[in-house]
Scaffold this motif. Structure first.
Motif, PDB file in Angstrom:
ATOM      1  N   CYS A 157       5.642  41.203  40.873  1.00  0.00           N
ATOM      2  CA  CYS A 157       6.075  40.006  41.600  1.00  0.00           C
ATOM      3  C   CYS A 157       6.308  38.902  40.582  1.00  0.00           C
ATOM      4  O   CYS A 157       5.607  38.831  39.573  1.00  0.00           O
ATOM      5  N   GLY A 158       7.241  38.031  40.873  1.00  0.00           N
ATOM      6  CA  GLY A 158       7.436  36.924  39.951  1.00  0.00           C
ATOM      7  C   GLY A 158       8.734  36.188  40.190  1.00  0.00           C
ATOM      8  O   GLY A 158       9.364  36.326  41.251  1.00  0.00           O
ATOM      9  N   VAL A 216      12.001  34.014  43.917  1.00  0.00           N
ATOM     10  CA  VAL A 216      10.723  34.722  43.855  1.00  0.00           C
ATOM     11  C   VAL A 216      10.931  36.097  44.477  1.00  0.00           C
ATOM     12  O   VAL A 216      11.354  36.193  45.636  1.00  0.00           O
ATOM     13  N   LEU A 270      11.242  37.236  48.116  1.00  0.00           N
ATOM     14  CA  LEU A 270      10.120  36.587  48.792  1.00  0.00           C
ATOM     15  C   LEU A 270      10.419  35.126  49.086  1.00  0.00           C
ATOM     16  O   LEU A 270       9.934  34.569  50.050  1.00  0.00           O
ATOM     17  N   ASN A 271      11.208  34.528  48.227  1.00  0.00           N
ATOM     18  CA  ASN A 271      11.628  33.154  48.479  1.00  0.00           C
ATOM     19  C   ASN A 271      12.847  32.855  47.610  1.00  0.00           C
ATOM     20  O   ASN A 271      12.957  33.350  46.495  1.00  0.00           O
ATOM     21  N   GLU A 272      13.738  32.050  48.141  1.00  0.00           N
ATOM     22  CA  GLU A 272      14.885  31.628  47.366  1.00  0.00           C
ATOM     23  C   GLU A 272      14.515  30.385  46.577  1.00  0.00           C
ATOM     24  O   GLU A 272      13.436  29.817  46.741  1.00  0.00           O
ATOM     25  N   PHE A 286       0.904  35.758  45.679  1.00  0.00           N
ATOM     26  CA  PHE A 286       1.255  37.152  45.935  1.00  0.00           C
ATOM     27  C   PHE A 286       0.066  37.917  46.509  1.00  0.00           C
ATOM     28  O   PHE A 286      -0.275  39.002  46.045  1.00  0.00           O
ATOM     29  N   HIS A 316       4.997  29.088  52.718  1.00  0.00           N
ATOM     30  CA  HIS A 316       5.653  28.954  51.418  1.00  0.00           C
ATOM     31  C   HIS A 316       7.164  28.750  51.552  1.00  0.00           C
ATOM     32  O   HIS A 316       7.885  28.802  50.567  1.00  0.00           O
ATOM     33  N   ARG A 325      11.247  24.334  47.950  1.00  0.00           N
ATOM     34  CA  ARG A 325      12.663  24.686  47.768  1.00  0.00           C
ATOM     35  C   ARG A 325      12.950  25.326  46.416  1.00  0.00           C
ATOM     36  O   ARG A 325      14.000  25.911  46.215  1.00  0.00           O
ATOM     37  N   GLY A 355      11.430  27.782  44.702  1.00  0.00           N
ATOM     38  CA  GLY A 355      10.820  29.063  44.341  1.00  0.00           C
ATOM     39  C   GLY A 355       9.314  29.082  44.489  1.00  0.00           C
ATOM     40  O   GLY A 355       8.595  29.327  43.525  1.00  0.00           O
ATOM     41  N   ALA A 356       8.839  28.812  45.724  1.00  0.00           N
ATOM     42  CA  ALA A 356       7.400  28.893  45.981  1.00  0.00           C
ATOM     43  C   ALA A 356       7.035  30.334  46.320  1.00  0.00           C
ATOM     44  O   ALA A 356       7.673  30.948  47.159  1.00  0.00           O
ATOM     45  N   PRO A 366       4.598  33.426  47.899  1.00  0.00           N
ATOM     46  CA  PRO A 366       3.582  33.553  48.944  1.00  0.00           C
ATOM     47  C   PRO A 366       2.213  33.287  48.319  1.00  0.00           C
ATOM     48  O   PRO A 366       1.955  33.760  47.205  1.00  0.00           O
TER      49      PRO A 366
END
Lengths: 594, 594
Positions: free
Chosen positions: A21-22, A68, A102-104, B240, B490, B521, B523-524, B526
């Motif tokens: 993850c990263g 992410v 997981l997230n933009e 994560f 997140h 916004r 890149g947070a 989880p």
């Protein structure tokens, strides 16, 4: 959600399936294949997506920098010729099979690689992005290792971690307090502690015997010179100890710290009496890596016609000192002018110098605007005393001692760096034998450390307070004060003499320090301690350029937090509850900003 | 200055010469010999002075309780018959040869042995004496061991100790903030953090991955119920991760802590959904050591004539519950009256009960003021449902659900203690499946944890916020909430839905939490975490009666420090620098007190 950290995979994982993850550090499309550099706390791994796995390839095609993601894939050796020896994971890559976004992320406020161009303001405003830079993350991690190391050391030595209050009473550390209005006591205020000094002394009176705390301290000062309104202190105190006990334990702690965390073997710390430090280096926190020293020449110039020298030489509070710079005759007029301006910052009105071109030629071999005023005898005597050789330059300071000390002390350090004369990487020392007090121009005494510092001799304190030495000690590293401490006063009578010397009357002492004086009456043990500036220590150890770089969420020079926009306005109801109102001037400031 | 701690000498030191430092705990003259009990952090040693050494005997004759002394002497076995098996050092004593009085002591404000008679005010005013009591010293030492243990555990798990600011921006934890006026920004204020919640979330956005901090937190609330204006949190956050990861790690940490520091093997923590906890125990922090449970009986009493029961039974927000007390028919009228008064504290308007004397006699075997209103059918159905047996008593709560929960929940715990029904020493559990929100009487939603808690289902949050569950979890031990946490939101969109549900408009959200929304916004990841109340944890582990007993320098219920007399008045100049003035009412309060 992960099987490994990105930085944690290597050749031993080849053919294993891993989940990482990263953040997408970088993305490249190359030959129909997508390369993602995936970053987490531990490092960066290269992940490859090819069109054979169309779903994950499509996802990979969507990602942008700082997205992410979670990926699963098989570790394989990089094709020959594509290894990257600069990367810990440079021999391998992960062939991605699955990719979950997981997230933009919106386009970051500045590219991590080009932070220097972003300016500190932007970085502080988006500190959560700035801290992603590996350099910053490593510093915070190192700081965490330092605190953990120090705590374990102190635990092992029988010190107890004890918390002292943050909402407390104004104490007189000399700086301005941050105040907190009380809601339940109309018109009263708490102060945030400038240090836990009195509380740790009270803990000694309590019999805690060995105390430490990594404590937040607060000073509402103007933030020139890389300071922060809140800073962190490694605070230590022990009972039934002498200065030797404390200094030995703390020196051992710092030497172990450097050795175990940096692989640096510090030498034993030399002890330098305060008077000697000032005399030789113009500073009570001398940078001993620099092989330049001040040399007193008052006695040689007391009777010369040159008033600029003879005046201070005859004045009890004056000083005339020389600073020999080996090879300094190479300095240009322009450089000397710059240094003259530099010492001006410290109050020096000029910067006299003599260049020694040819010793054998006597006074003819000198080049200087002042020799004609000094005369041959004094000049040559000075050259002898400072052991000047051909090619040297000698700078002079002649003024009030404090001005000469500061100006030549600072010049010495600057010259050392400018001329590449810094010797070795680390030069620690202890400065000891401080005076109890310093005298201001009105002859008033001020505590050189703080008013709870014990004197070496109670008699001397009584009879000649201005000359009395204290049982204080400072740990200095590379010209920075890492920590300072002392054996404290543990009897009421001595404490009262000190208050008295400082012009603090009985009544004032009772009002401000009644609880301390009470405590000293109920069986206070001999005790002493020390406090380190943690921010500064970590800054030195990591080679950071500013303490802001080792504090996760620092304030600006203006004492604001650009990220949260603190301090901020509060509503009238809150002020009413706290029994305060804004002054008219503050209100109109606000109106202006609205 | 010492060779051993007082508590550290034993039979292995017989015939050795030792030097001890400490306080005179007790002094006895017996048969021409002086016995001093010398106390330090580690314990007490008996030192004997006899007239054969006239100098030290004369000194010993001078000392009084709480004098600070240093003695040197030879360790010897106590004469037969004088051993003290209750003391660690009870087999030996030190024959004193030298005695130095390091400091005298006035008569202590209260005798250490009789502190209970002194009253807490005197003890807090002279806290440095109170902390000398071995019990208090041990608690502080234990606290230090707890923090050290937790830090080492978290270090070992890869968590980084990161400091977050104390001077920060007001955050909406729901309680009142302590404010700090800014000198450099007229009319603006810092707030002291109620918790590092937002900062630790931002650290996750920074990629710190695993964070912890033992952090001071501040709430300016009225201090009913054993609270402190500043308290200490063990604060943890990770990226994560799922709730299982956090709960498992934290449960392991607490179980290891209890096992290694107390020798207590806690059972695996059962998981209790919030709704079940409320239903069975009337509380979301149930004390599971107490084998009493609430049983719902609404359905049985909806149609009875007794409006006190049928009203709440028909009300969607009402509750009618029974609490069976085995053997409770022994309770006297007086006791029942006391319990009625007790539940009144929680808003209950009465406390109905039924005693079951003889089940076989049907309704005749019951004794109760309410049976005649309930009627036989409902009464016997209730008796069946609660499985009442002869000799039992059944209490009832019928009111708004929140009143019934609180009243019977508290009564359950009180009865458990009063009737000696507490089973086992430690009963931990996790409470899970909390609702996102609670509804107030006006139908407004409030965050049950805090507005950054993630929902189980984003759809449910949208469509039926009042019924949505959150990903929060609380660790509960013996009816005390040790810690609470959650997986956080997140993504910006979900965060905005929550703000919206709470009636926080776009503009207000932007103004108060703009920096968080920005961070989400960019890149947070989880993330989620948990925070423990350290004071409460140490209180439970040491069996202290109050968190004040595990805090070295606590404040009173009135938020003052009796020792330093904080908060205090400050001078006009300081207020002017801070751009504030006192309200007239506060000034006249001060005048009154002068």
């Amino acid at each position: 959600m992960r099987s490994h950290y990105c930085g944690g995979i290597n050749e031993s994982h080849i053919d294993e399936t891993v989940t990482l993850c990263g953040w997408v550090h970088r993305r490249r499309d190359h030959g129909g294949v997508i390369f993602l550099d995936l970053r987490d706390r531990d490092g960066i791994a290269q992940v490859v997506f090819d069109p054979d796995t169309p779903d994950s390839f499509a996802q990979a095609d969507r990602v942008r920098n700082e997205y992410v993601i979670q990926i699963t894939g098989r570790v394989r050796r990089r094709p020959e010729g594509t290894e990257n020896d600069h990367m810990a994971t440079g021999q391998i890559e992960v062939l991605g099979k699955e990719l979950t976004i997981l997230n933009e992320s919106a386009t970051p406020p500045f590219p991590l690689d080009e932070y220097t161009e972003a300016g500190e303001d932007v970085r502080l405003r988006h500190r959560y992005v700035d801290l992603r830079r590996p350099e910053m993350a490593q510093r915070l991690r190192f700081r965490s290792r330092v605190t953990s190391y120090l705590r374990n050391f102190l635990d092992g030595e029988g010190f107890m971690d004890v918390e002292t209050p943050v909402l407390t009473r104004a104490t007189p550390e000399g700086a301005r307090d941050y105040l907190v209005p009380s809601r339940t006591h109309a018109g009263s205020f708490f102060a945030l502690p400038q240090s836990p000094q009195l509380f740790k002394q009270l803990l000694m009176v309590s019999g805690i015997d060995r105390y430490y705390q990594i404590a937040k301290c607060f000073r509402d000062e103007d933030l020139r010179a890389d300071r922060q309104p809140e800073f962190t202190q490694v605070d230590v105190e022990a009972s039934f100890v002498t200065e030797e006990d404390i200094m030995n334990a703390m020196e051992r702690m710092v030497r172990n710290l450097f050795s175990d965390l940096l692989g640096v073997n510090l030498p034993e710390f030399p002890r330098l009496p305060y008077a000697e430090a000032i005399r030789r280096f113009g500073s009570d926190k001398p940078d001993l890596r620099i092989p330049l020293e001040l040399v007193d020449v008052e006695d040689l110039v007391q009777n010369v016609d040159f008033k600029v020298f003879s005046g201070p030489a005859k004045d009890r509070k004056g000083r005339v000192a020389a600073l020999r710079v080996p090879g300094g005759s190479e300095l240009t007029r322009k450089q000397i002018d710059d240094y003259t301006e530099f010492v001006g910052i410290y109050g020096a009105k000029g910067l006299a110098y003599i260049k020694l071109n040819d010793r054998s030629a006597g006074i003819e071999g000198l080049q200087s605007p002042i020799v004609k005023f000094l005369g041959e005898e004094a000049t040559m005597a000075i050259m002898d005393r400072v052991e000047a050789a051909d090619g040297d330059l000698v700078f002079f300071g002649a003024d009030k001692a404090s001005v000469v000390d500061e100006a030549l002390g600072a010049l010495r350090v600057r010259l050392g760096h400018d001329l590449g004369m810094v010797e070795g990487e680390w030069a620690p020392c202890w400065v000891v034998d401080f005076p109890m007090f310093e005298e201001d121009d009105d002859g008033k005494l001020h505590a050189l450390h703080h008013p709870f510092t014990a004197p070496v001799s109670a008699e001397e304190l009584q009879n000649n307070p201005a000359g009395a030495l204290s049982r204080a000690y400072d740990m200095v590293l590379n010209g920075t004060e890492l920590g300072g401490g002392s054996i404290r006063i543990h009897d009421e009578a001595t404490q009262n003499v000190v208050f008295n010397s400082l012009g603090i009357g009985k009544e004032e002492a009772r009002e401000k320090f009644g609880f301390l004086l009470d405590a000293l009456r109920f069986g206070a043990p001999p005790h002493g301690g020390l406090a380190f500036g943690l921010d500064r220590l970590v800054m030195l150890m990591t080679g950071a350029g500013s303490i802001r770089d080792v504090i996760p969420f620092p304030k600006t020079q203006n004492a604001t937090c650009l990220m949260t926009d603190a301090p901020g306005e509060v509503d009238e109801k809150q002020l009413r509850e706290l029994h305060i109102r804004l002054r008219r001037s503050a209100k109109s400031d606000q109106d202006d900003s609205n």
